[in-house]
Design a protein around this motif. Structure first.
Motif, PDB file in Angstrom:
ATOM      1  N   LYS A  15       0.811  -1.221   0.000  1.00 60.99           N
ATOM      2  CA  LYS A  15       0.000   0.000   0.000  1.00 60.99           C
ATOM      3  C   LYS A  15       0.842   1.267   0.000  1.00 60.99           C
ATOM      4  O   LYS A  15       0.414   2.300  -0.495  1.00 60.99           O
ATOM      5  CB  LYS A  15      -0.940   0.004   1.200  1.00 60.99           C
ATOM      6  N   PRO A  39      -9.428  -2.905  -5.908  1.00 62.56           N
ATOM      7  CA  PRO A  39      -8.800  -3.364  -4.674  1.00 62.56           C
ATOM      8  C   PRO A  39      -9.231  -4.808  -4.400  1.00 62.56           C
ATOM      9  O   PRO A  39     -10.375  -5.183  -4.674  1.00 62.56           O
ATOM     10  CB  PRO A  39      -9.356  -2.406  -3.620  1.00 62.56           C
ATOM     11  N   SER A  46      -3.872  -4.734  -4.964  1.00 64.66           N
ATOM     12  CA  SER A  46      -4.739  -3.939  -5.828  1.00 64.66           C
ATOM     13  C   SER A  46      -4.321  -4.216  -7.259  1.00 64.66           C
ATOM     14  O   SER A  46      -3.131  -4.376  -7.550  1.00 64.66           O
ATOM     15  CB  SER A  46      -4.585  -2.450  -5.533  1.00 64.66           C
TER      16      SER A  46
END
Length: 84
Positions: A15, A39, A46
Motif C-alpha cells: 500500500k 482493490p 490492488s
C-alpha cells in the motif's frame, strides 16, 4: 511519431507504493486513455489496468519506471493496430 496503443496491467502488493505509483501515472496523464483499479483486500493486493496511446518510447519509459517502484509488478501488451 511511432504511436502505439497498449494496456499496462499493474499489481500492487504494498500500500505504501500507491502514492509514488499515482504520481507517476499523473505525469503520464496526457497519454492515458483510461484507468481502472480493483482493490482486492482478501489477497492484500490492488489490480490496476491502464490503457495508453503514446509513442513506443514513452510506453517503454513508463513501464521501466513502474518496475522500479517497490511492491509494484507490471506487464505491457500492445494492440496489433497499424502504427501511426
Amino acid at each position: 511519431m511511432n504511436k502505439r496503443v497498449a494496456l499496462i496491467g499493474i499489481v500492487v502488493d504494498n500500500k505504501e507504493s500507491a502514492e509514488p505509483l499515482n504520481a507517476l501515472l499523473h505525469c503520464y496523464g496526457e497519454y492515458i486513455i483510461g484507468r481502472m483499479g480493483l482493490p482486492y483486500p482478501q489477497r492484500g493486493v490492488s489490480i490496476i489496468s491502464v490503457a495508453v496511446d503514446a509513442p513506443a518510447d514513452v510506453i517503454s519509459a513508463l513501464a521501466g519506471k513502474l518496475g522500479m517502484i517497490p511492491g509494484v509488478n507490471s506487464k505491457t501488451i500492445y494492440a496489433k493496430l497499424p502504427q501511426e
